[in-house]
Design an enzyme around this catalytic site. Structure first.
Site, PDB file in Angstrom:
ATOM      1  N   GLU A 162       0.826  -1.215   0.000  1.00 12.91           N
ATOM      2  CA  GLU A 162       0.000   0.000   0.000  1.00 12.91           C
ATOM      3  C   GLU A 162       0.856   1.258   0.000  1.00 12.91           C
ATOM      4  O   GLU A 162       0.530   2.236  -0.670  1.00 12.91           O
ATOM      5  CB  GLU A 162      -0.950   0.005   1.213  1.00 12.91           C
ATOM      6  N   ARG A 166       0.496   3.666  -3.298  1.00 13.18           N
ATOM      7  CA  ARG A 166      -0.159   4.969  -3.078  1.00 13.18           C
ATOM      8  C   ARG A 166       0.872   6.087  -2.885  1.00 13.18           C
ATOM      9  O   ARG A 166       0.854   7.091  -3.588  1.00 13.18           O
ATOM     10  CB  ARG A 166      -1.086   4.890  -1.860  1.00 13.18           C
ATOM     11  N   ASP A 296      -4.369 -10.042  -8.643  1.00  8.96           N
ATOM     12  CA  ASP A 296      -4.620  -9.055  -9.704  1.00  8.96           C
ATOM     13  C   ASP A 296      -3.425  -8.279 -10.272  1.00  8.96           C
ATOM     14  O   ASP A 296      -3.023  -8.459 -11.418  1.00  8.96           O
ATOM     15  CB  ASP A 296      -5.727  -8.080  -9.272  1.00  8.96           C
ATOM     16  N   THR A 516      -0.746   0.583 -10.310  1.00  6.42           N
ATOM     17  CA  THR A 516      -2.043  -0.016  -9.980  1.00  6.42           C
ATOM     18  C   THR A 516      -2.906   0.909  -9.120  1.00  6.42           C
ATOM     19  O   THR A 516      -4.056   0.584  -8.829  1.00  6.42           O
ATOM     20  CB  THR A 516      -1.867  -1.404  -9.342  1.00  6.42           C
TER      21      THR A 516
HETATM   22  C1  DMJ Z   1      -6.369   0.222  -5.196  1.00  7.66           C
HETATM   23  O1  DMJ Z   1      -5.639   0.505  -4.051  1.00  7.66           O
HETATM   24  C2  DMJ Z   1      -5.519  -0.422  -6.246  1.00  7.66           C
HETATM   25  O2  DMJ Z   1      -6.154  -0.312  -7.476  1.00  7.66           O
HETATM   26  C3  DMJ Z   1      -5.211  -1.865  -5.944  1.00  7.66           C
HETATM   27  O3  DMJ Z   1      -4.513  -2.487  -6.999  1.00  7.66           O
HETATM   28  C4  DMJ Z   1      -6.493  -2.618  -5.701  1.00  7.66           C
HETATM   29  N1  DMJ Z   1      -7.349  -1.990  -4.763  1.00  7.66           N
HETATM   30  C5  DMJ Z   1      -7.580  -0.560  -4.818  1.00  7.66           C
HETATM   31  C6  DMJ Z   1      -8.778  -0.123  -5.604  1.00  7.66           C
HETATM   32  O4  DMJ Z   1      -9.865  -0.917  -5.573  1.00  7.66           O
END
Ligand code: DMJ
Length: 536
Positions: A162, A166, A296, A516
């Site tokens: 995270e 982020r 994912d 992501t």
């Molecule tokens: C985000 O923090 C990112 O896209 C992550 O890869 C998956 N979850 C959240 C959004 O749903």
């Protein structure tokens, strides 16, 4: 007239869906949904009008009198996203400035437990969206906070994943878009604080790093605390290569190249990558395979590593197409009603469900289609469109027109959640993310129409007096808000919606890849001979 609630907006005229927004003749003013002084939503008083869309209406603003607000009747769809972003930002600023997230119902801030004592996740996740939307004052507020208040001398336990997607992603993008040193310097320093996570026998990082002691551990819920998660250690590659690029320090690139090496060598059941790996032995801990949660973004980072390397990282490309073939062979299904979906695989047995998170895969497969073997390209384009259609169905079949956290294909029910615990919507971006990629690939106006359905639903069910909130049940038209304005709503959902209605050269997919968390990182065009062993 004034006073019309946002959600009464009808779909835009079909002609609008194929408009090039920058060719609009002139700016139409968009009243913002907060009253009074700038930055003080809810205070009684006047309306604030601003529309800052690029050349058509850059930097203009005015204050007008009156109460209530209306939406653009035609034309400035992108301006509409600006006011959504401003509302989300100003609500956060008013009630939660400096905290990680806004809680819009209780009108306060929340730090959460994933960031190790770091603050301001919403600010750092918002920087690039504010910048792209040319919300200059808001961007300056965010930047000033990073300069003055974003302290790295914190001592909690943080999620490697995270913090990377982020904070590091947000800072890197802000640097690449603006050239401001503060973002580069803080990204690198924060990257250094994450390195102890990699102190394991295999070099596969553990999920949690202790900023104070430099120790690491796996999540307690991950196979009784002994596993690292594929989506977590598999979603570092893009950011870490850029950290090396910007710092000259090879350590970041070495860490992620080692992860690649371990994954390349390990035996894959049927060519599939299970979600749990021991960072001690380097063996899979369980044969659960998913393109949704836990798996994912590992797949996403393979194809994006190839693209970010200016198509020189052939290893990533090969791994991506091999993994996709295995997924197609073992996880892909078509429901009796004709909906294509990617199921979850447990040692050979399928769960006929798809998580909201897995809906990013329509966009990913579209993005990767052009570099597939020639005979597969049209097939992947079609597969991407079919998966995206299924994800749209999961929205269309709910009362709110927002999609549930997970939806099933069994017992005659298709693309719907089967229990309340899977019926929530967290303001997630994956479905609009796929609309954006499919729009860029096909220019089929259906994707803008579907995007607009989401906007209408967000306005109707997720807007509160003080920001946007997730909802607990997409099948109830009386919204039960979850009291959270997720940081990825500003980083991803609003950004992808904005891009869906922008020209293709706004962050061209030739020149940028999105991490992501939707933070754009530049493609390394400068050193096209470098390959996987080169700089990026
Ligand atoms: C985000 O923090 C990112 O896209 C992550 O890869 C998956 N979850 C959240 C959004 O749903």
């Amino acid at each position: 007239g004034w006073g019309q609630p946002a959600w009464e907006l009808r779909k835009p005229h079909p002609a609008l869906l194929s408009w090039n927004l920058c060719e609009m003749e002139r700016c139409r003013w968009v009243p913002l949904p907060f009253h009074g002084e700038r930055g003080h939503p809810g205070a009684p008083g006047r309306l604030f009008f601003k529309c800052g869309f690029r050349s058509c209406c850059r930097g203009q603003s005015q204050v007008a009198s009156g109460r209530g607000w209306e939406l653009p009747r035609s034309g400035s769809v992108s301006c509409f996203f600006l006011q959504m972003m401003q509302f989300a930002w100003h609500s956060y600023k008013l009630y939660a400035m400096g905290k990680n997230e806004l809680r819009p119902l209780t009108k306060d801030g929340y730090e959460g437990n994933m960031f190790g004592g770091l603050s301001g996740a919403t600010i750092i996740d918002s920087l690039d969206t504010l910048y792209l939307m040319e919300l200059q004052e808001e961007f300056q507020e965010a930047k000033a906070w990073v300069e003055e208040n974003f302290h790295l001398n914190v001592s909690g336990e943080a999620s490697l994943f995270e913090v990377n997607i982020r904070y590091i992603g947000g800072l890197l993008s802000a640097f690449y878009l603006t050239g401001e040193e503060v973002f580069r310097v803080k990204a690198i320093k924060l990257g250094e604080k994450l390195l102890p996570a990699f102190n394991t026998p295999t070099g596969i990082p553990k999920g949690v790093v202790n900023f104070k002691s430099g120790s690491n551990r796996s999540w307690g819920w991950a196979m009784a605390g002994s596993s690292s998660i594929l989506a977590e250690f598999g979603s570092l590659h893009l950011e870490f290569l850029h950290l090396t690029e910007l710092s000259g320090n090879q350590v970041f690139a070495e860490k992620v190249r080692n992860i690649r090496k371990v994954l390349r060598k390990i035996n894959k059941p049927f060519g599939l990558y299970p979600n749990f790996l021991s960072p001690v032995s380097g063996n899979w801990m369980q044969h659960h395979v998913s393109v949704g949660g836990l798996g994912d973004s590992f797949y996403e980072y393979l194809i994006k590593s190839w693209l970010m390397s200016a198509k020189t990282d052939v290893e990533a490309k090969d791994m991506y197409y091999e993994a996709l073939e295995a997924i197609e062979t073992y996880l892909l299904n078509v429901s009796p009603g004709g909906l294509t979906y990617i199921a979850e695989w447990r040692g050979g047995i399928l769960d006929h469900k798809m998580g909201h998170l897995a809906c990013f895969s329509g966009g990913m497969i579209a993005l990767g289609a052009e570099d597939a073997k020639e005979e597969k390209r049209a097939h992947y384009r079609e597969l991407a469109a079919q998966i995206t259609k299924t994800c749209h169905e999961s929205y269309a079949r709910s009362d709110t027109k927002l999609g549930p956290e997970a939806f099933w294909f069994n017992s005659g029910r298709e693309a719907v959640a089967t229990q309340l615990s899977e019926s929530y919507y967290l303001l997630r971006p994956e479905v609009v993310e796929s609309y954006m990629y499919l729009w860029r690939q096909t220019h089929d106006p259906i994707y803008r129409a579907w995007g607009w359905e989401v906007v209408t639903a967000l306005e109707k069910y997720c807007r509160t007096d003080a920001g946007f909130s997730g909802i607990q049940d997409v099948y109830s038209s009386v919204p039960n808000h979850d009291n959270k304005q997720q940081t990825f709503f500003l980083a991803e959902t609003l950004k992808y919606l904005y891009l869906l209605f922008s020209e293709d050269d706004m962050l061209s997919l030739e020149d940028w890849v999105f991490n992501t968390e939707a933070h754009p990182l530049p493609v390394n065009h400068s050193d096209s001979s470098s390959g996987a062993g080169g700089r990026l």
